[in-house]
Design a protein around this motif. Structure first.
Motif, PDB file in Angstrom:
ATOM      1  N   GLN A   1     -26.593   1.221  24.873  1.00  0.00           N
ATOM      2  CA  GLN A   1     -25.696   0.550  24.048  1.00  0.00           C
ATOM      3  C   GLN A   1     -26.213   1.831  22.968  1.00  0.00           C
ATOM      4  O   GLN A   1     -26.972   2.541  22.208  1.00  0.00           O
ATOM      5  CB  GLN A   1     -26.887  -0.399  23.940  1.00  0.00           C
ATOM      6  N   THR A   2     -24.786   1.381  22.056  1.00  0.00           N
ATOM      7  CA  THR A   2     -24.372   1.958  20.824  1.00  0.00           C
ATOM      8  C   THR A   2     -24.697   1.146  19.978  1.00  0.00           C
ATOM      9  O   THR A   2     -23.665   0.170  20.142  1.00  0.00           O
ATOM     10  CB  THR A   2     -23.348   3.805  20.993  1.00  0.00           C
ATOM     11  N   GLU A   3     -24.454   1.519  18.865  1.00  0.00           N
ATOM     12  CA  GLU A   3     -23.915   0.760  17.495  1.00  0.00           C
ATOM     13  C   GLU A   3     -23.826   1.882  16.398  1.00  0.00           C
ATOM     14  O   GLU A   3     -24.185   2.840  16.547  1.00  0.00           O
ATOM     15  CB  GLU A   3     -25.675   0.504  16.782  1.00  0.00           C
ATOM     16  N   GLU A   4     -22.347   1.567  15.835  1.00  0.00           N
ATOM     17  CA  GLU A   4     -21.704   1.927  14.852  1.00  0.00           C
ATOM     18  C   GLU A   4     -21.550   3.405  15.002  1.00  0.00           C
ATOM     19  O   GLU A   4     -22.185   4.360  13.951  1.00  0.00           O
ATOM     20  CB  GLU A   4     -22.783   1.688  13.919  1.00  0.00           C
TER      21      GLU A   4
ATOM     22  N   LYS B   1     -17.115   5.101  14.876  1.00  0.00           N
ATOM     23  CA  LYS B   1     -18.349   2.977  14.930  1.00  0.00           C
ATOM     24  C   LYS B   1     -17.598   3.000  16.970  1.00  0.00           C
ATOM     25  O   LYS B   1     -17.351   2.005  17.018  1.00  0.00           O
ATOM     26  CB  LYS B   1     -17.215   2.699  14.646  1.00  0.00           C
TER      27      LYS B   1
ATOM     28  N   LYS C   1     -18.198   1.967  20.190  1.00  0.00           N
ATOM     29  CA  LYS C   1     -19.650   0.610  20.681  1.00  0.00           C
ATOM     30  C   LYS C   1     -20.087   0.967  22.297  1.00  0.00           C
ATOM     31  O   LYS C   1     -18.156   0.245  22.517  1.00  0.00           O
ATOM     32  CB  LYS C   1     -19.341  -1.133  19.684  1.00  0.00           C
TER      33      LYS C   1
ATOM     34  N   ASP D   1     -21.981  -0.850  24.691  1.00  0.00           N
ATOM     35  CA  ASP D   1     -22.540  -2.246  25.701  1.00  0.00           C
ATOM     36  C   ASP D   1     -22.476  -2.017  26.872  1.00  0.00           C
ATOM     37  O   ASP D   1     -21.813  -2.764  28.143  1.00  0.00           O
ATOM     38  CB  ASP D   1     -22.544  -3.405  25.452  1.00  0.00           C
TER      39      ASP D   1
ATOM     40  N   GLY E   1     -25.745   6.383  13.206  1.00  0.00           N
ATOM     41  CA  GLY E   1     -25.227   5.861  13.926  1.00  0.00           C
ATOM     42  C   GLY E   1     -27.022   5.778  15.538  1.00  0.00           C
ATOM     43  O   GLY E   1     -27.178   6.806  15.274  1.00  0.00           O
TER      44      GLY E   1
END
Length: 167
Positions: A10-13, A26, A28, A30, A63
């Motif tokens: 999972q990545t965030e920003e 950015k 994202k 999942d 991020g």
């Protein structure tokens, strides 16, 4: 990442620069256990940089990237550099640091990738592209990778997967 347990990315920003250029912003992702992700784009747009960040080989510019606690990425470049072309299939795939490995275990593993009989004694350089790709995947497996990351996966792997799915 707790909700994924043993698997997932999972990545965030996530943002990534390469040199002085922002390659993507950015992002994202999942990606849950058992799912696939394909990254397409023009040459130079940052596909390889994204893969390096998702694998953990390179930190994102900003991020975060979260991998499940038992996620072990393994990378296959388009040239299959993971394999020594001069070694036999058996020796090229054999893990260097596993004294518990036996020839029978290796034959069983290679057989599960469609590499049977005398072919396991042939040098990697004598194999077809599909056979080399399967040997490389077997090497990732024997080394404990459970998140294969393929750079430009060859078509013959997709054809084989489709054929076995239709059977």
């Amino acid at each position: 990442m707790e909700r994924y347990g043993e698997g997932g990315v999972q990545t965030e920003e996530m943002k990534q620069r390469y040199g002085d250029r922002l390659r993507f912003g950015k992002l994202k992702v999942d990606l849950r256990r058992g799912r696939r992700l394909g990254i397409r784009g023009a040459k130079g747009c940052g596909k390889t940089t994204r893969m390096r960040s998702l694998r953990g080989d390179e930190a994102p510019t900003s991020g975060e990237v979260h991998r499940g606690h038992l996620v072990f990425p393994g990378y296959l470049d388009q040239h299959l550099a993971i394999l020594d072309p001069e070694k036999s299939v058996m020796r090229a795939v054999w893990p260097d640091d596993d004294p518990q490995q036996t020839e029978q275990k290796m034959r069983d593993l290679l057989g599960s990738f469609g590499l049977h009989g005398e072919i396991v004694e042939h040098p990697i350089k004598s194999l077809s592209g599909g056979e080399r790709s399967r040997a490389a995947l077997a090497k990732l497996t024997v080394n404990g990778a459970n998140l294969p990351v393929l750079a430009e996966p060859p078509n013959h792997l997709a054809i084989r997967a489709c054929a076995s799915r239709d059977a």
